[in-house]
Design a protein around this motif. Sequence first.
Motif, short mmCIF file in Angstrom:
data_model
loop_
_atom_site.label_atom_id
_atom_site.label_comp_id
_atom_site.label_asym_id
_atom_site.label_seq_id
_atom_site.Cartn_x
_atom_site.Cartn_y
_atom_site.Cartn_z
N THR A 3 0.70 -1.11 0.08
CA THR A 3 -0.01 0.03 -0.03
C THR A 3 0.93 1.02 0.06
O THR A 3 1.90 1.16 0.43
N THR A 4 0.36 2.42 -0.32
CA THR A 4 0.90 3.64 -0.27
C THR A 4 1.62 3.89 0.83
O THR A 4 1.20 3.54 2.06
N CYS A 15 -2.11 -0.97 -9.72
CA CYS A 15 -3.21 -0.48 -8.73
C CYS A 15 -4.25 -1.49 -8.76
O CYS A 15 -4.74 -2.05 -9.75
N LEU A 31 6.04 3.62 -1.99
CA LEU A 31 4.87 3.69 -3.37
C LEU A 31 4.26 4.86 -3.06
O LEU A 31 3.61 5.23 -1.95
N PRO A 32 3.70 5.73 -4.16
CA PRO A 32 2.98 6.77 -3.81
C PRO A 32 1.51 6.47 -4.12
O PRO A 32 1.13 5.20 -4.54
N PRO A 33 0.53 7.28 -3.86
CA PRO A 33 -0.91 7.14 -4.26
C PRO A 33 -0.96 6.79 -5.86
O PRO A 33 0.09 7.37 -6.46
N CYS A 34 -1.81 6.11 -6.46
CA CYS A 34 -2.07 5.91 -7.69
C CYS A 34 -2.04 7.20 -8.56
O CYS A 34 -2.66 8.04 -8.02
N HIS A 38 -5.75 7.62 -7.69
CA HIS A 38 -5.37 8.30 -6.25
C HIS A 38 -5.70 7.24 -5.16
O HIS A 38 -5.64 7.47 -3.71
N THR A 40 -4.73 3.48 -2.92
CA THR A 40 -3.55 3.20 -2.14
C THR A 40 -3.21 1.83 -2.37
O THR A 40 -2.14 1.49 -1.47
#
Length: 43
Positions: A3-4, A15, A31-34, A38, A40
């Motif tokens: 996860t983010t 994602c 890991l960033p948000p998508c 967006h 996670t």
Amino acid sequence: MPTTGEKPGKGTYTCDNCDEEVTLDDDTDTLPPCPKCHETEYH
């Protein structure tokens, strides 16, 4: 499932919501948000 905010290591993560791919080039990358939707959670 990564996860983010986690550092799951090098690789390509998809994602769970929209199937956008995020590639991490280093084991220390977080890991960033998508970037597309967006969410996670990835697989």
